[in-house]
Scaffold this motif. Structure first.
Motif, PDB file in Angstrom:
ATOM      1  N   UNK A 126      -3.995  78.669  20.467  1.00 32.98           N
ATOM      2  CA  UNK A 126      -4.190  78.197  21.837  1.00 32.98           C
ATOM      3  C   UNK A 126      -3.289  78.960  22.811  1.00 32.98           C
ATOM      4  N   UNK A 127      -2.062  79.215  22.400  1.00 38.31           N
ATOM      5  CA  UNK A 127      -1.138  79.969  23.253  1.00 38.31           C
ATOM      6  C   UNK A 127      -1.663  81.389  23.482  1.00 38.31           C
ATOM      7  N   UNK A 128      -2.142  82.010  22.414  1.00 39.45           N
ATOM      8  CA  UNK A 128      -2.665  83.379  22.532  1.00 39.45           C
ATOM      9  C   UNK A 128      -3.859  83.430  23.490  1.00 39.45           C
ATOM     10  N   UNK A 133      -6.116  84.796  28.922  1.00 39.12           N
ATOM     11  CA  UNK A 133      -6.748  84.333  30.167  1.00 39.12           C
ATOM     12  C   UNK A 133      -5.816  84.533  31.358  1.00 39.12           C
ATOM     13  N   UNK A 134      -4.519  84.263  31.141  1.00 41.34           N
ATOM     14  CA  UNK A 134      -3.563  84.404  32.239  1.00 41.34           C
ATOM     15  C   UNK A 134      -3.463  85.856  32.686  1.00 41.34           C
ATOM     16  N   UNK A 137      -6.516  86.668  34.802  1.00 38.23           N
ATOM     17  CA  UNK A 137      -6.488  86.044  36.130  1.00 38.23           C
ATOM     18  C   UNK A 137      -5.390  86.640  37.001  1.00 38.23           C
ATOM     19  N   UNK A 138      -4.283  87.026  36.393  1.00 42.07           N
ATOM     20  CA  UNK A 138      -3.221  87.686  37.174  1.00 42.07           C
ATOM     21  C   UNK A 138      -3.700  89.054  37.678  1.00 42.07           C
ATOM     22  N   UNK A 139      -4.447  89.759  36.851  1.00 40.91           N
ATOM     23  CA  UNK A 139      -4.991  91.048  37.294  1.00 40.91           C
ATOM     24  C   UNK A 139      -5.978  90.846  38.444  1.00 40.91           C
ATOM     25  N   UNK A 140      -6.797  89.804  38.351  1.00 46.38           N
ATOM     26  CA  UNK A 140      -7.749  89.530  39.436  1.00 46.38           C
ATOM     27  C   UNK A 140      -6.998  89.207  40.718  1.00 46.38           C
ATOM     28  N   UNK A 174      -1.595  79.634  38.703  1.00 44.39           N
ATOM     29  CA  UNK A 174      -0.555  78.606  38.560  1.00 44.39           C
ATOM     30  C   UNK A 174      -0.943  77.580  37.492  1.00 44.39           C
ATOM     31  N   UNK A 175      -2.210  77.205  37.485  1.00 42.68           N
ATOM     32  CA  UNK A 175      -2.687  76.241  36.483  1.00 42.68           C
ATOM     33  C   UNK A 175      -2.561  76.807  35.071  1.00 42.68           C
ATOM     34  N   UNK A 176      -2.935  78.063  34.903  1.00 41.06           N
ATOM     35  CA  UNK A 176      -2.826  78.682  33.586  1.00 41.06           C
ATOM     36  C   UNK A 176      -1.375  78.826  33.144  1.00 41.06           C
ATOM     37  N   UNK A 177      -0.503  79.116  34.068  1.00 40.54           N
ATOM     38  CA  UNK A 177       0.926  79.212  33.723  1.00 40.54           C
ATOM     39  C   UNK A 177       1.470  77.861  33.275  1.00 40.54           C
ATOM     40  N   UNK A 178       1.069  76.804  33.972  1.00 38.78           N
ATOM     41  CA  UNK A 178       1.495  75.456  33.570  1.00 38.78           C
ATOM     42  C   UNK A 178       0.970  75.108  32.174  1.00 38.78           C
ATOM     43  N   UNK A 179      -0.290  75.463  31.933  1.00 38.73           N
ATOM     44  CA  UNK A 179      -0.886  75.199  30.617  1.00 38.73           C
ATOM     45  C   UNK A 179      -0.131  75.944  29.522  1.00 38.73           C
ATOM     46  N   UNK A 180       0.204  77.188  29.790  1.00 42.50           N
ATOM     47  CA  UNK A 180       0.927  77.993  28.807  1.00 42.50           C
ATOM     48  C   UNK A 180       2.315  77.413  28.538  1.00 42.50           C
ATOM     49  N   UNK A 181       2.993  76.965  29.592  1.00 40.07           N
ATOM     50  CA  UNK A 181       4.325  76.368  29.401  1.00 40.07           C
ATOM     51  C   UNK A 181       4.232  75.090  28.556  1.00 40.07           C
ATOM     52  N   UNK A 182       3.207  74.280  28.822  1.00 37.44           N
ATOM     53  CA  UNK A 182       3.044  73.060  28.031  1.00 37.44           C
ATOM     54  C   UNK A 182       2.773  73.377  26.562  1.00 37.44           C
ATOM     55  N   UNK A 183       1.965  74.371  26.328  1.00 42.42           N
ATOM     56  CA  UNK A 183       1.657  74.747  24.945  1.00 42.42           C
ATOM     57  C   UNK A 183       2.891  75.287  24.230  1.00 42.42           C
ATOM     58  N   UNK A 184       3.696  76.060  24.928  1.00 49.59           N
ATOM     59  CA  UNK A 184       4.917  76.593  24.324  1.00 49.59           C
ATOM     60  C   UNK A 184       5.925  75.472  24.042  1.00 49.59           C
TER      61      UNK A 184
END
Length: 214
Positions: A126-128, A133-134, A137-140, A174-184
Motif C-alpha cells: 500500500x505504501x509503494x 501515485x504521489x 500527482x506531484x509531477x502534474x 496534500x491528500x496523498x501525502x497524508x495517506x502516505x504518512x498514515x500508512x507509514x
C-alpha cells in the motif's frame, strides 16, 4: 454493683435459654443485635435476618451461620464486583481460547513469523502504491505551476481555469501525502505490536510445551 448484677442476670438468662434449647429444642435461632446483645428465638425474625443469625440444634450446638442482610449500597457493590469478576473470567477464557487457536494455526515460530511478515508486506504494498501515485500527482502539479510561471514571466495573467486546476491539484497532493504518512505510521505501529505478539507467542508455546512434558 448493679452493673455486675446485670451481667450475672444476663449470663443466667443465656444459660437458661441454652439449657432450654438442649432440653426442649424450642430455641432454634440465635443472633446479636446492633448493641451486641444476644437473642434467642424459636422462629426467624426480621431482626435476626438483619444482623445475621446462627441456627442451633436440639443440643444447643450451632449447625449453620447465616450472615446479616446487606444494605442496598452493599448489594450494589457486591453486584458490581461480581460483574467485574465475571467479565475478567470471560476475558481470561477468551484469551486462553485465542492462544489455543494460535498454537493450532502456527505450531512453530517460523510459521508464526511468516504470518506476521505477510501483514507487513501488505502494508508495504500500500505504501509503494501511494508513493507512485504521489510522484505522479506531484509531477502534474509541477507542470501546472510551470505553465503558470511561464505566463507570469511573459507578463500575462494566469487564467482562472489554470489557477483552479493548480488549487485542485495541490489538494490531491496534500491528500496523498497524508495517506502516505498514515500508512507509514501504521507500519511502524504494526512492527511494535508484532514484537509484543511474537513475545507472547513464545511464552504461550513454552508454557504448552512444559505442560505437555509434565
Amino acid at each position: 454493683m448493679r452493673k455486675s448484677l446485670l451481667v450475672i442476670a444476663v449470663a443466667v438468662l443465656a444459660a437458661s435459654l441454652s439449657t432450654q434449647a438442649q432440653n426442649t429444642g424450642n430455641v432454634r435461632y440465635k443472633w446479636h443485635d446492633g448493641q451486641g446483645l444476644m437473642h434467642f428465638s424459636d422462629s426467624l425474625t426480621a431482626e435476626a435476618m438483619k444482623y445475621g443469625y446462627e441456627l442451633v440444634n436440639d443440643r444447643g450446638l450451632v449447625v449453620q451461620r447465616v450472615p446479616r442482610q446487606l444494605t442496598a449500597a452493599e448489594r450494589a457493590a457486591a453486584a458490581k464486583l461480581a460483574a467485574e469478576q465475571a467479565a475478567q473470567q470471560r476475558a481470561a477464557q477468551e484469551r486462553a481460547n485465542a492462544d489455543a487457536q494460535m498454537l493450532l494455526a502456527y505450531p512453530d515460530e517460523d510459521s508464526y513469523r511468516i504470518s506476521l511478515q505477510q501483514v507487513l508486506d501488505t502494508i508495504d504494498q500500500q505504501i509503494h502504491t501511494s508513493q507512485i501515485n504521489l510522484r505522479g500527482q506531484e509531477k502534474a502539479l509541477t507542470d501546472l505551476l510551470g505553465r503558470a510561471a511561464d505566463l507570469e514571466n511573459a507578463k500575462s495573467p494566469v487564467p482562472k481555469p489554470l489557477a483552479d486546476s493548480i488549487a485542485q491539484q495541490r489538494n490531491v497532493v496534500a491528500t496523498l501525502r497524508d495517506t502516505l504518512r498514515r500508512q507509514q505510521t501504521l507500519r511502524s505501529n504494526t512492527e511494535q505490536q508484532q514484537a509484543a505478539q511474537l513475545a507472547h507467542y513464545r511464552e504461550v508455546r513454552t508454557a504448552a510445551q512444559q505442560q505437555s512434558a509434565e
